[in-house]
Design a protein around this motif. Structure first.
Motif, PDB file in Angstrom:
ATOM      1  N   ALA A 110       1.106  -0.963  -0.234  1.00 42.58           N
ATOM      2  CA  ALA A 110       0.085   0.344  -0.105  1.00 42.58           C
ATOM      3  C   ALA A 110       0.768   0.936   0.355  1.00 42.58           C
ATOM      4  O   ALA A 110       1.446   1.504   0.646  1.00 42.58           O
ATOM      5  CB  ALA A 110      -0.710  -0.159   1.215  1.00 42.58           C
ATOM      6  N   PRO A 111       0.697   2.278  -0.640  1.00 43.50           N
ATOM      7  CA  PRO A 111       1.462   3.352  -1.334  1.00 43.50           C
ATOM      8  C   PRO A 111       1.489   4.454   0.359  1.00 43.50           C
ATOM      9  O   PRO A 111      -0.354   4.472   1.050  1.00 43.50           O
ATOM     10  CB  PRO A 111       1.030   4.349  -2.322  1.00 43.50           C
ATOM     11  N   LEU A 112       2.012   4.820   0.724  1.00 44.48           N
ATOM     12  CA  LEU A 112       2.461   5.701   2.691  1.00 44.48           C
ATOM     13  C   LEU A 112       2.532   6.975   2.315  1.00 44.48           C
ATOM     14  O   LEU A 112       1.655   7.805   2.409  1.00 44.48           O
ATOM     15  CB  LEU A 112       3.119   4.986   3.512  1.00 44.48           C
ATOM     16  N   SER A 113       3.632   7.358   0.821  1.00 45.11           N
ATOM     17  CA  SER A 113       3.284   9.155   0.351  1.00 45.11           C
ATOM     18  C   SER A 113       4.332   8.511  -1.101  1.00 45.11           C
ATOM     19  O   SER A 113       3.969   7.409  -1.310  1.00 45.11           O
ATOM     20  CB  SER A 113       4.834   8.711   1.200  1.00 45.11           C
ATOM     21  N   TYR A 114       4.228  10.374  -1.089  1.00 40.66           N
ATOM     22  CA  TYR A 114       5.112  10.161  -3.061  1.00 40.66           C
ATOM     23  C   TYR A 114       5.810  11.205  -2.489  1.00 40.66           C
ATOM     24  O   TYR A 114       5.101  12.042  -2.136  1.00 40.66           O
ATOM     25  CB  TYR A 114       4.133  10.366  -3.771  1.00 40.66           C
ATOM     26  N   ARG A 115       6.941  11.186  -3.699  1.00 36.50           N
ATOM     27  CA  ARG A 115       7.496  11.940  -3.358  1.00 36.50           C
ATOM     28  C   ARG A 115       7.777  13.496  -5.371  1.00 36.50           C
ATOM     29  O   ARG A 115       7.617  12.623  -5.832  1.00 36.50           O
ATOM     30  CB  ARG A 115       8.668  11.952  -3.595  1.00 36.50           C
ATOM     31  N   ALA A 116       7.429  14.194  -5.061  1.00 41.09           N
ATOM     32  CA  ALA A 116       7.073  15.076  -6.364  1.00 41.09           C
ATOM     33  C   ALA A 116       8.447  15.237  -6.976  1.00 41.09           C
ATOM     34  O   ALA A 116       9.013  15.410  -6.453  1.00 41.09           O
ATOM     35  CB  ALA A 116       5.925  16.140  -6.526  1.00 41.09           C
ATOM     36  N   VAL A 117       8.495  15.041  -8.407  1.00 37.02           N
ATOM     37  CA  VAL A 117       9.585  14.980  -9.383  1.00 37.02           C
ATOM     38  C   VAL A 117       9.431  16.607  -9.827  1.00 37.02           C
ATOM     39  O   VAL A 117       7.783  16.617 -10.480  1.00 37.02           O
ATOM     40  CB  VAL A 117       9.602  14.147 -10.100  1.00 37.02           C
ATOM     41  N   ALA A 118       9.979  17.470 -10.704  1.00 40.29           N
ATOM     42  CA  ALA A 118       9.540  18.173 -12.001  1.00 40.29           C
ATOM     43  C   ALA A 118       8.663  17.929 -12.789  1.00 40.29           C
ATOM     44  O   ALA A 118       8.521  16.841 -12.877  1.00 40.29           O
ATOM     45  CB  ALA A 118      11.017  18.845 -12.491  1.00 40.29           C
ATOM     46  N   GLN A 148       6.209  21.517  -6.430  1.00 47.43           N
ATOM     47  CA  GLN A 148       7.086  21.661  -6.174  1.00 47.43           C
ATOM     48  C   GLN A 148       7.324  20.438  -5.798  1.00 47.43           C
ATOM     49  O   GLN A 148       7.508  19.336  -5.589  1.00 47.43           O
ATOM     50  CB  GLN A 148       7.993  22.122  -4.954  1.00 47.43           C
ATOM     51  N   ALA A 149       9.403  19.820  -6.901  1.00 43.63           N
ATOM     52  CA  ALA A 149       9.964  19.632  -7.158  1.00 43.63           C
ATOM     53  C   ALA A 149      10.570  18.470  -5.813  1.00 43.63           C
ATOM     54  O   ALA A 149      11.188  20.012  -4.455  1.00 43.63           O
ATOM     55  CB  ALA A 149      11.209  18.963  -8.018  1.00 43.63           C
ATOM     56  N   GLY A 150      10.294  17.513  -5.252  1.00 46.59           N
ATOM     57  CA  GLY A 150      10.514  17.173  -4.100  1.00 46.59           C
ATOM     58  C   GLY A 150       9.685  17.494  -2.228  1.00 46.59           C
ATOM     59  O   GLY A 150       9.749  16.578  -1.486  1.00 46.59           O
ATOM     60  N   ASP A 151       8.386  17.928  -2.742  1.00 45.15           N
ATOM     61  CA  ASP A 151       7.233  18.246  -1.940  1.00 45.15           C
ATOM     62  C   ASP A 151       7.367  16.695  -1.761  1.00 45.15           C
ATOM     63  O   ASP A 151       7.102  15.458  -2.819  1.00 45.15           O
ATOM     64  CB  ASP A 151       6.452  18.883  -2.590  1.00 45.15           C
TER      65      ASP A 151
END
Length: 170
Positions: A110-118, A148-151
């Motif tokens: 199950a996905p817990l978190s996601y890190r955004a990219v550009a 933002q990337a990295g959020d």
């Protein structure tokens, strides 16, 4: 000179009044809950807070010590019991795509978190996890809709309050 003496004496009296509060008693008198609830208090001292849609919290109150100028009438702890406003909200990762190509942290699949990219967008991220934009906003009370990337975005209702997850990129 008499005005200064009066000011000093009043200041001393005020300070003594504030610090001379009586210590809490070992026997706590009962708190009158009639004005706070429509139901009578249970025998254990808990007070149900009643609203038209049901009980959302229980307060355990004790009388505050007497003798202090700035003492509240009662002190206590509220335990909230709010209903799940989004039953069945479950993010399922359908795989990276344009606009949602970041990494996820998972537990037991199950996905817990996601890190955004550009170039990620909130809409594409929500679509990737099979939830709505509104659901993503609920899981992540954002102060800004600018991603933002990295959020890091939360994907679990249980982690909404700020519980942390160790991401795979840490």
């Amino acid at each position: 000179m008499p005005r200064l003496t009066t000011s000093v004496l009043v200041s001393i009296a005020l300070v003594l009044g504030l610090v001379a509060c009586s210590p809490p008693t070992t026997q706590t008198p009962p708190v009158d809950t009639a004005v706070h609830t429509d139901a009578s208090a249970p025998p254990d001292g808990a007070v149900d807070v009643v609203i038209p849609d049901g009980v959302i919290g229980t307060a355990e109150l004790t009388s505050a010590p007497d003798g202090c100028v700035l003492t509240p009438g009662a002190v206590g702890t509220i335990t909230w019991d709010l209903p799940d406003s989004r039953p069945g909200l479950l993010a399922v990762d359908t795989g990276a795509r344009f606009g949602a190509g970041g990494a996820t942290a998972s537990a037991d699949g199950a996905p817990l978190s996601y890190r955004a990219v550009a170039d990620d967008t909130l809409n594409d991220i929500a679509e990737r996890f099979g939830i709505t934009d509104d659901d993503l906003g609920f899981l992540n009370p954002l102060t800004s809709r600018q991603l933002q990337a990295g959020d890091d975005l939360n994907l679990q209702v249980a982690l909404r309050g700020g519980a942390s997850v160790s991401p795979p990129w840490a």
